[in-house]
Design a protein around this motif. Sequence first.
Motif, short mmCIF file in Angstrom:
data_model
loop_
_atom_site.label_atom_id
_atom_site.label_comp_id
_atom_site.label_asym_id
_atom_site.label_seq_id
_atom_site.Cartn_x
_atom_site.Cartn_y
_atom_site.Cartn_z
N LYS A 1 -9.75 25.28 -13.20
CA LYS A 1 -10.29 25.77 -14.95
C LYS A 1 -10.58 24.22 -15.57
O LYS A 1 -11.34 23.35 -15.91
CB LYS A 1 -9.02 26.41 -15.55
CG LYS A 1 -9.23 28.16 -15.41
CD LYS A 1 -8.29 28.46 -15.86
CE LYS A 1 -8.71 30.18 -15.64
NZ LYS A 1 -7.85 31.35 -16.51
N MET B 1 -4.01 27.42 -20.34
CA MET B 1 -4.82 27.43 -19.33
C MET B 1 -3.57 28.76 -18.48
O MET B 1 -2.71 28.63 -18.17
CB MET B 1 -5.08 26.23 -18.58
CG MET B 1 -5.98 25.78 -19.08
SD MET B 1 -6.49 24.22 -17.85
CE MET B 1 -8.06 23.40 -18.94
N ALA C 1 -3.28 30.94 -15.06
CA ALA C 1 -3.72 30.60 -13.80
C ALA C 1 -3.07 31.86 -13.02
O ALA C 1 -1.75 31.01 -13.44
CB ALA C 1 -4.07 29.23 -13.56
N LYS D 1 -13.66 22.40 -16.78
CA LYS D 1 -13.47 21.97 -18.77
C LYS D 1 -14.49 20.16 -18.75
O LYS D 1 -15.12 20.86 -19.66
CB LYS D 1 -11.92 22.18 -19.02
CG LYS D 1 -12.14 21.42 -20.50
CD LYS D 1 -10.77 21.91 -21.11
CE LYS D 1 -10.43 21.61 -22.52
NZ LYS D 1 -9.12 21.40 -23.26
N GLU E 1 -6.45 28.08 -9.24
CA GLU E 1 -7.17 28.65 -9.72
C GLU E 1 -7.06 27.66 -11.59
O GLU E 1 -8.23 26.97 -12.25
CB GLU E 1 -7.00 29.57 -10.63
CG GLU E 1 -7.58 30.05 -11.62
CD GLU E 1 -6.64 32.06 -11.45
OE1 GLU E 1 -7.36 32.14 -12.77
OE2 GLU E 1 -6.11 32.20 -11.33
#
Length: 350
Positions: free
Chosen positions: A289, A278, A280, A293, A285
């Motif tokens: 995410k 991920m 970010a 998910k 952030e």
Amino acid sequence: DTLWDLAIAEVKKRENPDEDDVQPGEVWEKSILFMGNKNGGKTTIILRCLEREESPKPTLALEYTFGRRARRHNTPKDVAHFWELGGGTSLVELIRIPITSHNIRSFAVVLVLDLSKPNELWTTMESLLQVTRNHVNKILTKLEKTNPEVAAGIKQRMWNDLQRDHPDYALVDPFPIPLVIIGSKYDIFHEFDSEMRKIISKTLRFVSHYYGASLVFTSKSEALLLKARALINHLAFGYDKSKSVSVDPSKPLFIPAGLDSMSQIGPPPASDSDLGKMRASTPLELWKKVFEKTFPPKSFCDLQDTKDPAQDSQYAEYEVDVMRAQKNQELEQYKRNASKSWKEMDFDSD
């Protein structure tokens, strides 16, 4: 004054930063804006805080009420202004009405998130807090030019709940005005799978700590409503701040601002391999995410669900409704005439 007197006064000033502005016999005025999911329980919480035995009604756009309390016997009653934003995220621009440069020093926000709708949770939270923060920052930018001392005081107050020696001091980004996050409908949330509850609880703990906010889970249960009321009364009337903490994910969370930490919250609930994939730019952030998910944001438009208040029986007014019906007939007649005139027009082919 002795050294001890000065020390006591300083501690009181830090715990209640606005009390030094209120002289004996003077009325304390505070303003609180409630916003969050539609049908999330905002009105119920307000009525409970004001000890009103009324049945909650759907909120139309932006509504106002107030409460009064006396701090001590034989003293003037302090006033708390309660604003409630309806419509979920569809009417967020209306926050410009209650939050102004005149009351920014005494303003606070209560964000009510419906725990029973996790797929709407992050979108609702992000939309409402982002617009509110941008508006408050614009006010502070103007204040820095006209009244820099007040602007500096408001910015310093953002950090009052987090001491400089706190290990997370450099990792958080406090909201510019006091913020309480309430997770409502805990009774429904409690029936969720334990892993789902854990993800939602950890995420809201992180968000609240990151923004320097207090966090409390509530429902229609009297005991849980009292906990939410305690946090709101602290903002509204300067009541003592609760020091109790409940972080057990199997129980309703209750965490006053500044009493949590990243180490206690732990990392985002995802495997190391998933976290490594991920991208970010901020911790917030990254948590977004991970959360989305598990709970993909629901595609919805609040505006499509907004009912026309003119058709709502609770706002019926005979004289106004008769006049409106007449104007609607006149408009329809105008449309027919305009359409007829348009069709009869002779356009020059040249």
